[in-house]
Design an enzyme around this catalytic site. Sequence first.
Site, PDB file in Angstrom:
ATOM      1  N   ASP A 336       0.871  -1.235  -0.048  1.00 34.28           N
ATOM      2  CA  ASP A 336      -0.028   0.003   0.107  1.00 34.28           C
ATOM      3  C   ASP A 336       0.952   1.195   0.030  1.00 34.28           C
ATOM      4  OD1 ASP A 336      -2.516   1.263   0.018  1.00 34.28           O
ATOM      5  OD2 ASP A 336      -2.412   1.576   2.447  1.00 34.28           O
ATOM      6  N   ASP A 640      -2.521  -0.978   5.785  1.00 37.55           N
ATOM      7  CA  ASP A 640      -2.980  -0.632   7.011  1.00 37.55           C
ATOM      8  C   ASP A 640      -4.418  -0.339   7.189  1.00 37.55           C
ATOM      9  OD1 ASP A 640      -3.375   1.572   5.418  1.00 37.55           O
ATOM     10  OD2 ASP A 640      -1.854   3.020   6.585  1.00 37.55           O
ATOM     11  N   ASP A 644      -7.526  -3.196   2.975  1.00 43.01           N
ATOM     12  CA  ASP A 644      -6.562  -4.012   2.472  1.00 43.01           C
ATOM     13  C   ASP A 644      -6.749  -5.466   3.152  1.00 43.01           C
ATOM     14  OD1 ASP A 644      -4.814  -2.038   1.448  1.00 43.01           O
ATOM     15  OD2 ASP A 644      -4.286  -1.314   3.376  1.00 43.01           O
TER      16      ASP A 644
END
Length: 900
Positions: A336, A640, A644
Amino acid sequence: MSDNPTTQMHVAAWHALDADAVLAEWHSSSAGLSHDEVIRRRAQHGSNRLPETRPRSALMRLLAQFHNVLVYVLIAAAGVTIALQHWVDAAVILGIVIINACIGFIQEGRAEDALAAIRNMLSPQSLVVRDGRRQLIAAEELVPGDIVVLQAGDRVPADIRLLSTHALQADEAALTGESLPVEKSSDAVDAQTSLGERHSMAYSGTLITAGQGSGIVVASGIRTELGRISSLVAKVQRLDTPLMTQMGVFGRRLSLAIIVVALFGFAFGYLVRDYAAAKMFLAAVSIAVAAIPEGLPAIMTITLAIGVQRMAGRHAIIRRLPAVETLGTISVICSDKTGTLTRNEMTVRALALADTDVAVSGVGYDPHGGFSRDGKEFDADRDVDVMQMLHAMMLCNDAGIVRDGDVWRVQGDPMEAALVVAAIKAGLDAAVTAERFPRRDVIPFDTLHKFMATLHHSHDGHSFIYLKGAPECVLQRCRWQHHHAGDRPLQADQWHQRIEFLGRQGYRVIALAYREAPAGTTELDFADVDNDLVLLGLCGLMDPPRPAAITAVATCRDAGIDVKMITGDHQVTARAIGEQVGLANTRDVLTENELSVMDDAELADAVGRDDIYARVTPEHKLRLVQALQAQGRVVAMTGDGVNDAPALRRANVGVAMGRGGTEVAKESSEMVLTDDNFATIVNAVREGRTVYDNLRKAVLFILPTSIAEAVVMLAAILMGFDEFPLTPVQILWVNMITAATLALALAFEPPEADIMQRPPRDPREPVLTRLFLWRICFVSLILVTGTFGLFFIDYAAGSNIAHARTVAVNTAVAFEMFYLINSRYILAPVLNRDGLLGNRYVLLAIGMLVLFQMLFTYLPIMQTLFGTATLAPSTWLTILAVSSSVLWLVEIEKALIRRR
C-alpha cells in the site's frame, strides 16, 4: 414503486442520482420515516450490523494442531512403546507432541478476529430524524431510508447518500487509501466514478473530520461497502506456508520409507535368519524409533520461535508461527502507499513564486528542514518574496503543531499544519507572528467557494488580507502577481502551466494571494476578495516517501524481490511516489477502470509487467494478489486500512502497520510492524531466509543420525548378529539428547553473508534436494561404518554386550558432535576461526553433551536405565579418533562440490 429499491438498483448507483430522486426511491423525506415504517423496514432489511461467523472452538483449534503426518508418526511410535511397556520412551514422545500442539495453539489463537474488528468499527450511536424530530438511537437500529445527521467527530454508521453539506469532510483512508480528508457535497457524480471520488456519499466506518451534513441511509449492515469487504474477508482462505506443504510431503514419504524398512527388517530376520518373531518385532520397533527424527518437530517449532523473538526485536510481530519461514520465500511485495511507503504526513516540498522555484526539505510534521533554489540552499528569512508567502501560509491558517516528546502532533487540518511547518522552517514563530499581525476577521474555507481568507492588521495601523485555496479559484480573483521590485500583471497562462506541472509530479497544489485593505477595516466580506488580488505563488504538498522505504526497495531489488504499489490514491500521485521510491516500472499506471475490463489472461500479463496500481478497490487488490500467486509467486501484502484486509488475508504473508493500521488489517495479517516502516519488511525477509537456512541445516544434521542408527540395526539383522548394537531406549536417548542440544544450537546460527544477494528460493523446492540426499547418504555411511565397526570390534574382542553397546552409543554421539561443526555451513568451509568459533551456542551444546554422555556412561542409575557400562580412557581415545573422521571427510566433500 417498490419500497425496496435495492432490488431494482445496485448500491453503487446511489451517488449518481440527485438528492430528490434518492428520497423518492426510498419513499422518505426530510422529516424522516415514521415509527411504524421503521419497524416494517427493520423486519425486511434486518439490523444494521455485520453477521457474526461462529469461530472454531478452542478444543477444535487445539485438535487441529495434531493434524500433521509427522505428528501421526510420533503418536504411532508412542503407541508402540506403550504396547511394549517402555513408559519413559512413550512419555518423552507424547510430551514432544503435546508441547508442539500447545505452542501452535497459542500462536494461532486469534487468527479469526478480523470480522470482529470490522464489526467494532460501526458507530455505536447515530443522530436521526424520525417522525419530524431528531433523536439519538443505536446505530444497529438504522434502516434504509432513515435520515441521518452528521457532524465532526462522528463515525458514519451506514452508507449514506448526502442530502445537504456544510464544509463536510470525511477521513476515508481506511476504506480507500486516500491520505487526506475528502470534501463532501450533495451534488450527484457520474455513475462510473470510483469509490474514492464519490463525494456525494459517506461510507460506513469512515470518520467525519469537519463540517456538518445530513443524508439518507441507502445501505446498511452487510450491504454496505464495509460489509462487502467483510464478506470478502470471510470468503478468503489462508494458504499453507511452503514449509507446511513441504514438510507434509516429506513426512508422508519418510513415514512410508520407515514402514517399508522396518517390515523388511522384520521379514528378513524372521524368514531368512530364523530369529524369533518377538525378537524381530522389537528389532523392527527399534528400526522405526531410530529412523523417526523425534526431535525434528520440536526443533522446527523452536527455530521458528527464535525467529519470532529476533523479529520482535526488529519491530516485527509475527502472529502465525510458520509465517517466519514463508518470509524467506517471498518473491514479490504488494505494498500500500499511504502510511506504508509514505509517512501519511503531508509536507510542503515546493514553492512556486513569480520568477523562481524553491524546494523545501524535511519530512512530515517535524519542523526541521531548509530551502534551496537550483540545488543550492539559502536563508529564506533573507528573501522578501519567500517570507511574504510563508507569512501568508502561517497567518491564513487555523492549524498548529505541538511537540509530544519526540513526536510532533497536528492540531487541526493536516494540510494546513503542513503550511505552518514550512513557515517554522524559515524561523517564523506562530505565536509571535499572530501577535505582530493579529487577525480581525475570517472567511472560513467552504467546499462551495474553495478558499479561506483572513483579515489582519499591524500595530502601525496597516491592514491586509491573505487568501489561500484551490489554484483555479484563487487565480480568477487575482489581477497581479507579486514581485519584490513591484507587483506586475498576472501571467495566467504561465501559472496554469506551472499548476499542471506540479500536478503531474504528484503534488497537491494550493495558491496564495493578498491585497491591501483600507486602514481601520474590521470586517471581511466576499466582495473584498472577489478581484484585484495579488498572487503570491503556489505551494506544492505531498505525502512524502519514507527515506528508509527508498533504501528498502533497493535492497529488495538486490534480493530478487519485486515491489508493486497497490493503492487507492490518485494515478498521478501514485506514479510520483513510485518514481521517488525507485519502483522498476513507473511508466504505466493501471487504474480501477482498466483492471475491471481485464480478463484473467490480460491481468496475468499486467502483473508481470506493471508495478503501480491506482484507485484500486478491495476486490482488485485481492484479484492482483491471486493473479501473482497463480504464476507461482510468493506474495507479501502490506497495508493498514480496512480496504487491505481481504488481500492481507489471502497473501502468503499479510503485513499490517501497528501504529497507523486499523485493527481489521492487523487481525487479517500474519505480521504486524510496530514502527510502520516498510524497511522493517527487509529485516523480516532476511530473518525469514535465515530461519529457513537454519531449518535446512537442522534437517541435514538430524536425518543422517537417524538413518545411520536404523542402518546399524538393519545391518546387524542382515549379518545375523545374536545381539543388536543398540536398544530402543538407547536410540531414543541419542535422538533426543542430540536434538535437545546439538540440533538446537543450529537454530541460533546468524545469517550467512550472502543471504540477501540470493534470489528467492522456489517454494516448490523439496526439503531434500539432490545435494541433501547425497550428503545424508554420505554422512550416514561414515556414521554406520564407524559406529558398527567399533561395536563389532569391541564385542568380538570379548567385551560384554553392555560395554559394546556403550561404545556404539558414544561413537554415534561423538560423530554428531563433529558433524555439527560441518553443518554450520552447507557448502562453505568451517575450518576457520568463524566456522569453529562463530556460534557460541554450538560450543555450549557440545560441552553440555559431553557432560550428559559422562553421566550416561558412568552414573549408576543411568547404567541401570540404559544398560550402559564404564569405559576406559583408551576406549575414549579410539572413539574420538574414529568419530572425528566425519569432520575431515565432509570438508573434503564440500571443497570438491565447490570446485565443481
